[in-house]
Design a protein around this motif. Structure first.
Motif, PDB file in Angstrom:
ATOM      1  N   SER A 103       0.841  -1.197   0.000  1.00  0.00           N
ATOM      2  CA  SER A 103       0.000   0.000   0.000  1.00  0.00           C
ATOM      3  C   SER A 103       0.879   1.251   0.000  1.00  0.00           C
ATOM      4  CB  SER A 103      -0.883   0.011   1.246  1.00  0.00           C
ATOM      5  OG  SER A 103      -0.093   0.212   2.404  1.00  0.00           O
ATOM      6  N   ARG A 138      -7.075   6.581   0.183  1.00  0.00           N
ATOM      7  CA  ARG A 138      -6.596   5.453  -0.628  1.00  0.00           C
ATOM      8  C   ARG A 138      -5.290   4.869  -0.101  1.00  0.00           C
ATOM      9  NH1 ARG A 138      -7.096   6.740  -6.826  1.00  0.00           N
ATOM     10  NH2 ARG A 138      -6.976   4.468  -6.838  1.00  0.00           N
ATOM     11  N   GLU A 141      -4.617   1.055  -0.301  1.00  0.00           N
ATOM     12  CA  GLU A 141      -4.639   0.359  -1.597  1.00  0.00           C
ATOM     13  C   GLU A 141      -3.230   0.032  -2.064  1.00  0.00           C
ATOM     14  OE1 GLU A 141      -6.905   2.125  -4.791  1.00  0.00           O
ATOM     15  OE2 GLU A 141      -8.158   3.187  -3.327  1.00  0.00           O
TER      16      GLU A 141
END
Length: 151
Positions: A103, A138, A141
């Motif tokens: 990530s 985010r 992710e």
């Protein structure tokens, strides 16, 4: 000259490298590199493949110990392999140094640890950086899912 007629001493170079020698597998890959970089200068190290640029960079960032030579930063000698020196330098990698499987948050945490930041400090700075570039939503992710600009 100063107002009193004395010669002003020029400040020490920001980075000074003297007679840096690196060998790999018994072969000399960097033979006596010397350079000075003054505060405010922009410096590029150019040369053909195999000239020793990567080896020089690895020595300067504490990742590789040279066979001989001297490094000085702001007039102070830097011990060979001093990883603490890396924490005081700004390093820009030739290629993006992101692991696409990790990530965004984990990539930043790893980079912070490379620079020797304690986990708590690293976590705080990573959170702040992600917020400042609007990536907090985010952050979990995998980097592979982010656009080139977001990476």
């Amino acid at each position: 000259m100063s107002a009193g007629g004395e010669m002003e001493q020029e400040p020490a170079p920001r980075l000074e490298v003297r007679d840096l020698v690196v060998k790999r597998g018994g072969r000399e890959v960097l033979g006596g590199l010397s350079l000075e970089i003054r505060a405010g200068e922009i410096f590029g190290l150019l040369g053909p493949n195999g000239a020793g640029k990567t080896s020089a960079f690895q020595v300067l960032t504490g990742l590789l110990r040279p066979e001989s030579g001297e490094l000085r930063f702001d007039g102070r000698t830097i011990a060979p392999g001093d990883s603490g020196f890396r924490a005081r330098c700004g390093v820009v990698f030739q290629e993006p140094a992101l692991d696409p499987r990790l990530s965004a948050r984990r990539n930043l945490c790893l980079a912070a640890r490379l620079y020797g930041l304690p986990r708590r400090t690293a976590r705080e700075r990573v959170d702040g950086a992600l917020e400042s570039v609007d990536l907090a939503q985010r952050a979990g992710e995998p980097v592979s899912r982010l656009s080139g600009g977001l990476r």
